[in-house]
Scaffold this active site. Structure first.
Site, short mmCIF file in Angstrom:
data_model
loop_
_atom_site.label_atom_id
_atom_site.label_comp_id
_atom_site.label_asym_id
_atom_site.label_seq_id
_atom_site.Cartn_x
_atom_site.Cartn_y
_atom_site.Cartn_z
N LYS A 43 -10.83 -11.59 -12.36
CA LYS A 43 -9.90 -11.33 -11.26
C LYS A 43 -8.47 -11.63 -11.71
O LYS A 43 -8.22 -12.69 -12.31
CB LYS A 43 -10.26 -12.22 -10.06
N LYS A 85 -9.90 -24.67 -6.89
CA LYS A 85 -8.59 -25.20 -7.26
C LYS A 85 -8.70 -26.58 -7.89
O LYS A 85 -8.01 -26.88 -8.86
CB LYS A 85 -7.66 -25.21 -6.04
N LYS A 134 -2.57 -15.54 -10.80
CA LYS A 134 -1.51 -16.33 -11.43
C LYS A 134 -2.09 -17.47 -12.26
O LYS A 134 -1.60 -17.79 -13.33
CB LYS A 134 -0.64 -16.98 -10.34
P1 ADP Z 1 -3.36 -15.76 -7.09
O1 ADP Z 1 -4.85 -15.68 -7.28
O2 ADP Z 1 -2.64 -15.01 -8.15
O3 ADP Z 1 -2.85 -17.19 -6.94
P2 ADP Z 1 -2.92 -15.64 -4.27
O4 ADP Z 1 -4.09 -16.52 -4.02
O5 ADP Z 1 -1.54 -16.18 -4.05
O6 ADP Z 1 -3.03 -15.03 -5.74
O7 ADP Z 1 -3.12 -14.33 -3.38
C1 ADP Z 1 -2.17 -13.74 -2.53
C2 ADP Z 1 -2.78 -12.51 -1.90
O8 ADP Z 1 -3.07 -11.53 -2.91
C3 ADP Z 1 -4.12 -12.77 -1.20
O9 ADP Z 1 -4.24 -11.93 -0.07
C4 ADP Z 1 -5.13 -12.41 -2.24
O10 ADP Z 1 -6.36 -12.05 -1.68
C5 ADP Z 1 -4.46 -11.23 -2.93
N1 ADP Z 1 -4.91 -11.15 -4.33
C6 ADP Z 1 -4.63 -12.01 -5.33
N2 ADP Z 1 -5.19 -11.62 -6.49
C7 ADP Z 1 -5.86 -10.47 -6.20
C8 ADP Z 1 -6.63 -9.56 -6.98
N3 ADP Z 1 -6.82 -9.76 -8.29
N4 ADP Z 1 -7.16 -8.49 -6.36
C9 ADP Z 1 -6.97 -8.27 -5.04
N5 ADP Z 1 -6.22 -9.07 -4.25
C10 ADP Z 1 -5.67 -10.16 -4.81
#
Ligand code: ADP
Ligand code: TRP
Length: 321
Positions: A189, A110, A192
């Site tokens: 991956k 981050k 957001k």
């Molecule tokens: P982002 O990476 O979009 O900010 P978050 O960190 O808010 O997503 O993740 C929220 C939940 O969704 C977590 O449990 C995370 O492991 C899951 N998650 C986010 N992106 C993925 C992905 N590409 N594949 C599988 N799980 C995901």
């Protein structure tokens, strides 16, 4: 069995969130008591717009309910409605070695992306440990990227138990292999923060444009594609299309005579249909906000009862009471 997971209100929810965290949580609702929450305290480490946080929080509530979180089966609440987690986070922080937090890749990732390295961002895993431990959670369904945080939680719980006697249950992460890391539109991956997402409730035109814009190689439609299973659109298609249909499209791509344009059109149609029912439900909820606020309110009351019980145990064990 207590199942617990949280999701931050930091932007529109996407397919990775859906398959990595939301669907597993929803499916586990029948296997035990689900505690699911909107991690608004956590969002404060990376989102500094108050109005946006308020809006995103409501959106996450609508999205999750529309996708199938059932308030009759599960407890659904906003993290900050249970301020006891902050007190527990403090207690836990005093037994958390700095070295444990220094190892966490989420902090490094981050800050590398430009989020300011605040104390809150560094201590993020301690608050997450408090979220999990304060409800005596057994199972934590998350995507692969959160695995380390659950492991840190286990270490912190063990430290506290070692120091002050058996206080916390040791939770298990639950990560589904096939959707541990849903790929984004660029093959990385889906996240957001990478701008490579397919939103669950995006508007039709934007989503179609995003799908049709997925980059492919330059092979002509006629050419056979022996590596069809590695195609990004096929990988996403497998998540949202009935298995036989996805297989048939993959076979046609492999055989040749089926172009990328048709593939992407098929992907968009299946994607759009996959969430059709949820879209209708979301529209109904969006005009019934009192009902949605009521769910969060009732959920917070239930969560808080449990949180107070576990916090008291920790206060007693550590000599605060
Ligand atoms: P982002 O990476 O979009 O900010 P978050 O960190 O808010 O997503 O993740 C929220 C939940 O969704 C977590 O449990 C995370 O492991 C899951 N998650 C986010 N992106 C993925 C992905 N590409 N594949 C599988 N799980 C995901
Ligand atoms: N850190 C999680 C994420 O970014 C959100 C979260 C906060 C969480 N507390 C939690 C997830 C407790 C599971 C359990 O996705």
């Amino acid at each position: 069995m207590r199942i617990l997971s949280g999701i931050q209100p930091s932007g529109a929810l996407h397919l990775g969130n859906y398959f990595g965290m939301m669907l597993p949580s929803i499916e586990l609702q029948d296997k035990g008591e689900g505690f699911y929450f909107i991690a608004d305290y956590h969002s404060m480490t990376s989102l500094f717009d108050a109005g946006l946080r308020r809006q995103n929080t409501l959106d996450v509530a609508l999205d999750f309910l529309a996708c199938g979180l059932d308030p009759k089966k599960s407890v659904f609440f906003r993290q900050s409605d249970v301020p006891e987690v902050c007190e527990l986070a403090w207690l836990l922080s005093t037994v958390t070695p700095m070295s444990l937090l220094e190892k966490c890749h989420s902090f490094k990732d981050k800050t590398a992306k430009g989020i300011s390295p605040s104390h809150g961002l560094f201590a993020y895993p301690v608050l997450m440990a408090a979220d999990i431990l304060i409800y005596d959670s057994n199972v934590v369904p998350v995507g692969q990227d959160q695995k380390q945080h659950v492991e840190v939680t286990r270490d912190i719980a063990a430290k506290f138990n070692e120091q002050y006697g058996q206080t916390f249950l040791i939770p298990e992460p639950q990560i589904r292999g096939e959707v541990a890391k849903v790929p984004g539109l660029d093959g990385e991956k889906m996240s957001k923060s990478y701008g490579n997402t397919l939103e669950i409730f995006g508007d039709e035109k934007t989503l179609r444009k995003k799908v049709m814009g997925i980059k492919m190689d330059s092979r002509t439609p006629a050419e056979p594609k022996p590596d069809a299973e590695q195609n990004l659109a096929i990988q996403i298609l497998k998540l949202v299309a009935p298995p036989a249909e996805a297989q048939s499209i993959e076979d046609r791509l492999r055989a040749g005579g089926f172009g990328y344009g048709d593939l992407k059109k098929a992907l968009f149609e299946h994607y759009w249909n996959y969430f059709a029912e949820a879209r209708t439900k979301r529209a109904e909820l969006a005009v019934n906000l009192d009902y949605v606020h009521g769910i969060l309110h009732d959920g917070a009351a239930k969560a808080r009862t449990k949180a107070r019980e576990v916090l008291k145990r920790a206060r007693q064990a550590s000599g605060l009471e």
